[in-house]
Design a protein around this motif. Structure first.
Motif, short mmCIF file in Angstrom:
data_model
loop_
_atom_site.label_atom_id
_atom_site.label_comp_id
_atom_site.label_asym_id
_atom_site.label_seq_id
_atom_site.Cartn_x
_atom_site.Cartn_y
_atom_site.Cartn_z
N LEU A 280 1.01 -1.29 0.08
CA LEU A 280 -0.08 -0.13 0.20
C LEU A 280 0.73 1.29 0.15
O LEU A 280 1.68 1.35 1.12
CB LEU A 280 -0.75 -0.12 1.43
N PRO A 281 0.88 2.20 -0.72
CA PRO A 281 1.02 3.65 -0.77
C PRO A 281 1.40 4.11 0.22
O PRO A 281 0.17 4.91 0.89
CB PRO A 281 1.32 4.21 -2.20
N ALA A 282 2.02 4.88 0.52
CA ALA A 282 2.19 6.29 1.59
C ALA A 282 0.72 6.99 1.59
O ALA A 282 0.34 7.50 2.54
CB ALA A 282 3.32 7.20 1.21
N THR A 283 0.45 7.42 0.46
CA THR A 283 -0.74 8.13 0.11
C THR A 283 -2.04 7.84 0.46
O THR A 283 -3.20 8.46 1.04
CB THR A 283 -0.96 8.27 -1.14
N VAL A 284 -2.43 6.03 0.58
CA VAL A 284 -2.86 5.01 1.77
C VAL A 284 -3.03 4.81 2.86
O VAL A 284 -3.74 5.61 4.14
CB VAL A 284 -3.69 4.26 1.17
#
Length: 344
Positions: A280-284
């Motif tokens: 999962l990306p940091a934006t999530v």
């Protein structure tokens, strides 16, 4: 959901905890060495003193709900901030020091628990908070061992005291000892309790040593150390199950593994695994981590409201001594392991 089902009983207490949490959160952002959870507990305890002698039955169910259930939700969301593969890869070099410091703190806490006759739950919270990641570790551990609000408040207070001292003293101490930039990053990441205090100490070091860039290294070491929440809480949960089984009797039908084992720990582990497997990306994950931290602040506000300040002060001497011994032992082992490994 319990909050919705009992909304008419819980909303007042939940709202009060939320009202306390917002300024505590903002103050914690401005003064990270103290942190939002400590501000929330202090405001909650001050309000509890102001409300003493008044009828608080309207807020009690919501305050109790926030200090228990909301805290568990916060721990589950905390799992989304742990990418196991990424942290393990970057922080692998610090693993021997991390294992040594965590083991040292837990052993010191166990020995002092017996020697000074300190209550077991407070000893566990102080030992885990000192060795892993301060308030987050205490938040994850407290529901597992069924610690009450006063025990949580006492452990948080002890950890806070030595967080502040470490953030103020360790940069100068590292310079006196002649630590390298890499060595101080390891020292801060393994010997300072809470993440906010780790960043404060590392930032102070970078200010004293332009170009050092120890902040990122210290934070990664601290995140690697945070992974220990998973085995520690699982071990404590299994230990609790074993105790309940013994108390209930092996052959008695009243014992239930599902009831005894805290489900939120499994969800916490599942969240960590999901973050790792799905990458999962940091934006999530970043907003979820922030929400987790805010919910911890909110739960600490409720814990402060449930805390007897007089009793906390009267019984605080031994836990503070335990926290000091754990703190000194961790710092010494961290430096000693660096010397053995040739880093310092």
């Amino acid at each position: 959901m319990e909050l919705i089902r009992d909304f008419d009983k819980t909303w007042r207490g939940v709202l009060l905890a939320l009202v306390i949490a917002v300024p505590a959160w903002l103050l914690g952002r401005q003064l990270e060495v103290v942190g939002g959870p400590v501000f929330a507990i202090l405001i909650g305890m001050a309000l509890a003193v102001a409300l003493r002698g008044r009828d608080t039955s309207a807020i009690e169910p919501g305050v109790r709900f926030t200090s228990k259930k909301v805290l568990q939700w916060a721990v589950v969301l905390l799992g989304f901030g742990l990418n196991l593969a990424q942290i393990a890869q970057v922080g692998a070099t610090s693993l021997p020091i991390i294992v040594a410091t965590i083991t040292t703190s837990l052993v010191v806490a166990f020995v002092l628990c017996r020697a000074l006759k300190i209550p077991g739950k407070i000893s566990t919270l102080v030992g885990v908070g000192s060795s892993i990641c301060g308030g987050s570790a205490i938040a994850a551990t407290a529901p597992v061992i069924k610690a009450d609000d006063e025990e949580v408040a006492q452990a948080i207070s002890v950890i806070f005291l030595f967080n502040v001292i470490a953030a103020l003293v360790f940069p100068t101490l590292g310079g006196v000892l002649g630590l390298s930039n890499e060595g101080f990053g390891l020292f801060a990441g393994t010997a300072v309790n809470d993440t906010s205090s780790v960043t404060a100490a590392a930032a102070a070091w970078d200010g004293m040593h332009p170009g050092a860039n120890t902040l990122d290294a210290a934070t990664i070491v601290k995140l690697t150390r945070t992974l220990a929440i998973i085995p520690i809480t699982l071990a404590l949960a299994l230990w609790g199950v074993r105790k309940e089984r013994r108390a209930g009797g092996e052959g008695q039908s009243t014992f239930s593994l599902r009831r005894a084992f805290p489900a939120f720990i499994l969800f916490f582990v599942l969240a960590s695994v999901m973050t790792t497997v799905l990458a999962l990306p940091a934006t999530v994950t970043a907003p979820v981590k922030e929400l987790s931290k805010f919910l911890i602040v909110m739960a600490m506000a409720a814990i402060g409201l449930n805390t007897d300040v007089v009793k906390l002060v009267r019984t605080g001497g031994k836990p503070i001594l335990m926290g000091f011994c754990c703190w000194v032992a961790i710092a010494c082992v961290s430096l000693g392991m660096q010397h053995v490994l040739g880093i310092w």
